[in-house]
Design a protein around this motif. Sequence first.
Motif, PDB file in Angstrom:
ATOM      1  N   PHE A 234       0.837  -1.198   0.000  1.00 36.84           N
ATOM      2  CA  PHE A 234       0.000   0.000   0.000  1.00 36.84           C
ATOM      3  C   PHE A 234       0.866   1.240   0.000  1.00 36.84           C
ATOM      4  N   SER A 235       0.417   2.238  -0.742  1.00 30.42           N
ATOM      5  CA  SER A 235       1.068   3.539  -0.758  1.00 30.42           C
ATOM      6  C   SER A 235       0.204   4.504   0.044  1.00 30.42           C
ATOM      7  N   VAL A 236       0.802   5.103   1.060  1.00 30.04           N
ATOM      8  CA  VAL A 236       0.120   6.097   1.887  1.00 30.04           C
ATOM      9  C   VAL A 236       0.765   7.441   1.574  1.00 30.04           C
ATOM     10  N   ASP A 237      -0.030   8.377   1.053  1.00 28.60           N
ATOM     11  CA  ASP A 237       0.498   9.660   0.587  1.00 28.60           C
ATOM     12  C   ASP A 237       0.468  10.774   1.618  1.00 28.60           C
ATOM     13  N   ALA A 238      -0.365  10.638   2.630  1.00 29.84           N
ATOM     14  CA  ALA A 238      -0.508  11.651   3.683  1.00 29.84           C
ATOM     15  C   ALA A 238      -0.789  10.912   4.982  1.00 29.84           C
ATOM     16  N   PRO A 239      -0.552  11.544   6.139  1.00 27.19           N
ATOM     17  CA  PRO A 239      -0.863  10.857   7.393  1.00 27.19           C
ATOM     18  C   PRO A 239      -2.280  10.283   7.351  1.00 27.19           C
ATOM     19  N   LEU A 240      -2.413   9.045   7.789  1.00 30.02           N
ATOM     20  CA  LEU A 240      -3.667   8.318   7.665  1.00 30.02           C
ATOM     21  C   LEU A 240      -4.067   7.734   9.009  1.00 30.02           C
ATOM     22  N   VAL A 241      -5.214   8.185   9.528  1.00 28.28           N
ATOM     23  CA  VAL A 241      -5.747   7.656  10.786  1.00 28.28           C
ATOM     24  C   VAL A 241      -6.575   6.425  10.461  1.00 28.28           C
ATOM     25  N   LEU A 242      -6.283   5.338  11.148  1.00 23.36           N
ATOM     26  CA  LEU A 242      -7.057   4.114  10.986  1.00 23.36           C
ATOM     27  C   LEU A 242      -7.992   3.975  12.183  1.00 23.36           C
ATOM     28  N   PRO A 243      -9.298   3.916  11.955  1.00 24.99           N
ATOM     29  CA  PRO A 243     -10.247   3.858  13.062  1.00 24.99           C
ATOM     30  C   PRO A 243     -10.343   2.454  13.673  1.00 24.99           C
TER      31      PRO A 243
ATOM     32  N   LEU B  86      -6.492  -0.707  18.774  1.00 25.05           N
ATOM     33  CA  LEU B  86      -5.086  -0.358  18.568  1.00 25.05           C
ATOM     34  C   LEU B  86      -4.833   1.127  18.841  1.00 25.05           C
ATOM     35  N   GLY B  87      -5.822   1.823  19.406  1.00 23.69           N
ATOM     36  CA  GLY B  87      -5.644   3.237  19.747  1.00 23.69           C
ATOM     37  C   GLY B  87      -5.791   4.181  18.570  1.00 23.69           C
ATOM     38  N   ASP B  88      -6.582   3.810  17.553  1.00 20.79           N
ATOM     39  CA  ASP B  88      -6.759   4.638  16.352  1.00 20.79           C
ATOM     40  C   ASP B  88      -5.410   5.128  15.814  1.00 20.79           C
ATOM     41  N   PRO B  89      -4.552   4.187  15.397  1.00 16.13           N
ATOM     42  CA  PRO B  89      -3.192   4.548  14.978  1.00 16.13           C
ATOM     43  C   PRO B  89      -3.154   5.410  13.724  1.00 16.13           C
ATOM     44  N   VAL B  90      -2.034   6.118  13.582  1.00 13.11           N
ATOM     45  CA  VAL B  90      -1.790   6.958  12.412  1.00 13.11           C
ATOM     46  C   VAL B  90      -0.598   6.385  11.654  1.00 13.11           C
ATOM     47  N   LEU B  91      -0.772   6.202  10.356  1.00 17.11           N
ATOM     48  CA  LEU B  91       0.339   5.796   9.495  1.00 17.11           C
ATOM     49  C   LEU B  91       0.908   7.035   8.834  1.00 17.11           C
ATOM     50  N   ASP B  92       2.215   7.184   8.898  1.00 16.60           N
ATOM     51  CA  ASP B  92       2.900   8.265   8.192  1.00 16.60           C
ATOM     52  C   ASP B  92       2.971   7.916   6.703  1.00 16.60           C
ATOM     53  N   PRO B  93       3.182   8.906   5.852  1.00 13.89           N
ATOM     54  CA  PRO B  93       3.335   8.611   4.426  1.00 13.89           C
ATOM     55  C   PRO B  93       4.463   7.604   4.205  1.00 13.89           C
ATOM     56  N   GLY B  94       4.264   6.713   3.258  1.00 12.63           N
ATOM     57  CA  GLY B  94       5.271   5.712   2.942  1.00 12.63           C
ATOM     58  C   GLY B  94       4.650   4.490   2.307  1.00 12.63           C
TER      59      GLY B  94
ATOM     60  N   ASP C 152      10.926 -12.291   6.814  1.00  9.97           N
ATOM     61  CA  ASP C 152      11.838 -11.934   5.725  1.00  9.97           C
ATOM     62  C   ASP C 152      11.879 -10.418   5.508  1.00  9.97           C
ATOM     63  N   LEU C 153      10.719  -9.771   5.566  1.00 16.41           N
ATOM     64  CA  LEU C 153      10.679  -8.313   5.391  1.00 16.41           C
ATOM     65  C   LEU C 153      11.417  -7.595   6.523  1.00 16.41           C
ATOM     66  N   LEU C 154      11.203  -8.047   7.750  1.00 19.56           N
ATOM     67  CA  LEU C 154      11.893  -7.423   8.889  1.00 19.56           C
ATOM     68  C   LEU C 154      13.402  -7.639   8.797  1.00 19.56           C
ATOM     69  N   ALA C 155      13.819  -8.819   8.347  1.00 23.56           N
ATOM     70  CA  ALA C 155      15.249  -9.113   8.205  1.00 23.56           C
ATOM     71  C   ALA C 155      15.893  -8.246   7.130  1.00 23.56           C
ATOM     72  N   SER C 156      15.087  -7.763   6.171  1.00 22.85           N
ATOM     73  CA  SER C 156      15.641  -6.928   5.104  1.00 22.85           C
ATOM     74  C   SER C 156      15.492  -5.429   5.390  1.00 22.85           C
ATOM     75  N   GLY C 157      15.121  -5.077   6.627  1.00 25.60           N
ATOM     76  CA  GLY C 157      15.121  -3.678   7.021  1.00 25.60           C
ATOM     77  C   GLY C 157      13.765  -3.036   7.236  1.00 25.60           C
ATOM     78  N   ALA C 158      12.679  -3.749   7.002  1.00 18.29           N
ATOM     79  CA  ALA C 158      11.347  -3.190   7.255  1.00 18.29           C
ATOM     80  C   ALA C 158      11.154  -3.022   8.764  1.00 18.29           C
ATOM     81  N   ALA C 159      10.158  -2.216   9.135  1.00 19.77           N
ATOM     82  CA  ALA C 159       9.875  -1.951  10.548  1.00 19.77           C
ATOM     83  C   ALA C 159       8.389  -2.155  10.823  1.00 19.77           C
ATOM     84  N   VAL C 160       8.066  -2.425  12.068  1.00 15.83           N
ATOM     85  CA  VAL C 160       6.675  -2.586  12.492  1.00 15.83           C
ATOM     86  C   VAL C 160       6.125  -1.211  12.873  1.00 15.83           C
ATOM     87  N   PRO C 161       5.147  -0.692  12.122  1.00 14.73           N
ATOM     88  CA  PRO C 161       4.616   0.628  12.432  1.00 14.73           C
ATOM     89  C   PRO C 161       3.531   0.618  13.507  1.00 14.73           C
TER      90      PRO C 161
END
Length: 129
Positions: free
Chosen positions: A22-31, A35-43, A101-110
Amino acid sequence: MTAAPVQLSDLPAEPGAYALTFSVDAPLVLPIATLGDPVLDPGLYVYAGSAFGPGGIRARVGRHLRADKKPHWHIDHLSSRAACIDVKTYPGGRECRLVADLLASGAAVPIPGFGSSDCRDCAAHLVRL
């Protein structure tokens, strides 16, 4: 970033795992209150899921990509608000392996716990690239 639309008929109907990017272009609040209504940063974010029910990967990914769905899983809140730009399938695969595999290649848990409420091994099934 855009990609060609996914043709569901091209996806396998057998059981296994899949990765949705998924491509997130602007801060995105997930209702998602649990999980505390988290916000995803662009990325770019990848969600790893599994499909072992009827219709396999094709049916599960098809549901995730539909606009007219009632939110049931954490991913439904993201997939209804952000563009899915890529789908990869892994017949016979497991989502926990994809996450590792994704975490081992540098991904992070948001968002700890996102998509992994029934998993004892993963911090989340969503990673940020």
